[in-house]
Motif scaffolding. Structure first.
Motif, PDB file in Angstrom:
ATOM      1  N   SER A  94      -4.628  -3.184  -0.575  1.00 37.84           N
ATOM      2  CA  SER A  94      -5.043  -2.547   0.678  1.00 37.84           C
ATOM      3  C   SER A  94      -5.061  -1.018   0.581  1.00 37.84           C
ATOM      4  O   SER A  94      -5.728  -0.345   1.359  1.00 37.84           O
ATOM      5  CB  SER A  94      -4.115  -2.964   1.818  1.00 37.84           C
ATOM      6  N   ASP A  95      -4.305  -0.455  -0.375  1.00 39.07           N
ATOM      7  CA  ASP A  95      -4.271   1.003  -0.531  1.00 39.07           C
ATOM      8  C   ASP A  95      -5.298   1.501  -1.551  1.00 39.07           C
ATOM      9  O   ASP A  95      -5.344   2.687  -1.867  1.00 39.07           O
ATOM     10  CB  ASP A  95      -2.873   1.478  -0.928  1.00 39.07           C
ATOM     11  N   ASP A  96      -6.122   0.598  -2.066  1.00 34.55           N
ATOM     12  CA  ASP A  96      -7.176   0.962  -3.015  1.00 34.55           C
ATOM     13  C   ASP A  96      -8.457   1.200  -2.219  1.00 34.55           C
ATOM     14  O   ASP A  96      -9.085   0.268  -1.723  1.00 34.55           O
ATOM     15  CB  ASP A  96      -7.374  -0.171  -4.027  1.00 34.55           C
ATOM     16  N   GLN A  97      -8.837   2.472  -2.071  1.00 37.74           N
ATOM     17  CA  GLN A  97      -9.990   2.812  -1.240  1.00 37.74           C
ATOM     18  C   GLN A  97     -11.295   2.240  -1.787  1.00 37.74           C
ATOM     19  O   GLN A  97     -12.184   1.854  -1.016  1.00 37.74           O
ATOM     20  CB  GLN A  97     -10.104   4.332  -1.096  1.00 37.74           C
ATOM     21  N   ALA A  98     -11.412   2.191  -3.103  1.00 33.76           N
ATOM     22  CA  ALA A  98     -12.631   1.626  -3.695  1.00 33.76           C
ATOM     23  C   ALA A  98     -12.755   0.150  -3.336  1.00 33.76           C
ATOM     24  O   ALA A  98     -13.852  -0.336  -3.036  1.00 33.76           O
ATOM     25  CB  ALA A  98     -12.621   1.814  -5.213  1.00 33.76           C
TER      26      ALA A  98
END
Length: 301
Positions: free
Chosen positions: A261-265
Motif C-alpha cells: 500500500s505504500d508503493d506509489q507505483a
C-alpha cells in the motif's frame, strides 16, 4: 614605464570586454532533437528569413534552383544519428553528417555528406553517404527556414524542410525492433542475473507479441531471482497471451497480493492494471472437470 603598463592593462580590459559581448546573428541558430524508437536524431542549423525576398527560383538570391545549398545559413547544417538509419531509401551508418540540398521545382536532391564541418565551397560528391531525390509539396507559410523531425511510429518518421510555402519531407526509418532485441540479448547475455534486463526483455516481447516462450522464460528467471508483483504480472500476461488462462489467473492473483500500500507505483498504476488483467482472464478460465465413478451392485443370479 607606468604609461606602458596602463596601456597594456587597457588593452587587456578592452579585449576581455569584446570577448564577453554577444551580438545576434542575422540568421538565428536552431537545434532539433528527436528520438524515433531507440535512435536519437539531432539537427543543428541556422534559420534565414525571407524579408520579402524570393526563394527557390531560377533568379532567386536565396537558395536558387539547381545550385548546391547548405540548407540553412551561417555554419553548415548538420544531422547526427545515434544508430544506423535509412534516409530517403539509403542506409546510413550512425554518425554526424552535413545536410545539403539542391532545390528544384519538381524534385529536390537532398544530400548527407561526411564532411560535416565544411561549407559548400569545399563540397565533394565522393564524400556523400546518401543522395536522394524528394518531390517538394505545398505547405504552411514560414517566414524563417525551418527543419522538423516528425515521428510517425517507433521506427519511421520524416525530416521536413520548410520555407516560404515549400515543404520537403524526407522519409527516415530505423530497424528499431532488431536494434532493441540485439541490445536486450547482449545485456541479458552479459548480465544473466539482472532482473531489470530480464523484465525489460520479457515486457518488450510481450508488447510485440513475438517469441512469447522466450519472454516467459525471461519472466520465470526474473521471478526466480526476485519475485515481485511486476514480474508476476508480466508472467500472467504472457501466459494469457499464449492462451494458458488457467495458469495465468493464479499468477495474476498472486501478483496482486505482492503489492504494498505504500508503493506509489503499485497503488497509482500497477494495481489497476493487474486487476484489469484478472478481470480479462477470469471469463476465459475453463472449469476443472471432476470425474466420478459409481460402483454398481452385482445382480444376484
Amino acid at each position: 614605464m607606468k604609461k606602458h603598463l596602463l596601456t597594456v592593462l587597457l588593452a587587456v580590459l578592452l579585449s576581455t570586454y569584446a570577448i564577453g559581448q554577444r551580438t545576434p546573428a542575422l540568421s538565428q541558430g536552431a537545434q532539433v532533437m528527436q528520438t524515433i524508437g531507440v535512435t536519437d536524431f539531432t539537427v543543428n542549423y541556422s534559420r534565414p528569413t525571407l524579408k520579402k525576398r524570393k526563394v527557390f527560383a531560377d533568379s532567386s538570391a536565396l537558395a536558387p534552383y539547381n545550385q548546391l545549398w547548405r540548407t540553412g545559413a551561417n555554419s553548415p547544417t548538420t544531422l547526427e544519428a545515434s544508430t544506423e538509419f535509412n534516409f530517403g531509401g539509403r542506409t546510413v551508418p550512425a554518425g554526424k553528417y552535413a545536410l545539403l540540398s539542391i532545390p528544384s521545382g519538381t524534385a529536390w536532391t537532398v544530400i548527407l555528406n561526411k564532411k560535416y564541418d565544411q561549407g559548400t565551397e569545399s563540397y565533394q560528391e565522393s564524400e556523400d553517404v546518401a543522395r536522394v531525390t524528394i518531390g517538394p509539396t505545398s505547405g504552411e507559410f514560414h517566414e524563417a527556414f525551418k527543419i522538423d523531425i516528425e515521428p510517425v511510429s517507433d521506427s519511421t518518421g520524416y525530416v521536413i524542410l520548410s520555407w516560404s510555402s515549400v515543404k520537403v519531407p524526407i522519409p527516415v526509418s530505423i530497424r528499431t525492433e532488431s536494434l532493441t532485441m540485439n541490445a536486450l540479448n547482449k545485456v541479458i547475455a552479459e548480465k544473466p542475473e539482472d532482473t531489470d534486463a530480464l523484465e525489460n526483455g520479457a515486457g518488450y516481447l510481450l508488447t510485440k507479441g513475438k517469441d512469447l516462450p522466450v519472454a516467459l522464460s525471461w519472466a520465470d528467471k526474473a521471478i526466480g531471482l526476485k519475485e515481485s508483483y511486476y514480474n508476476m504480472w508480466l508472467k500472467s500476461s504472457i501466459l494469457a497471451k499464449l492462451g494458458k488462462y488457467n495458469e495465468a489467473l493464479p499468477v495474476a492473483q498472486k501478483a496482486l497480493t505482492l503489492g504494498k500500500s505504500d508503493d506509489q507505483a503499485f497503488t497509482g498504476f500497477f494495481k489497476g492494471q493487474i486487476e484489469k488483467t484478472i478481470a480479462e482472464i477470469q471469463p476465459k478460465v475453463t472449469p476443472k472437470t471432476v470425474t466420478t465413478s459409481v460402483k454398481g451392485k452385482k445382480k444376484k443370479k
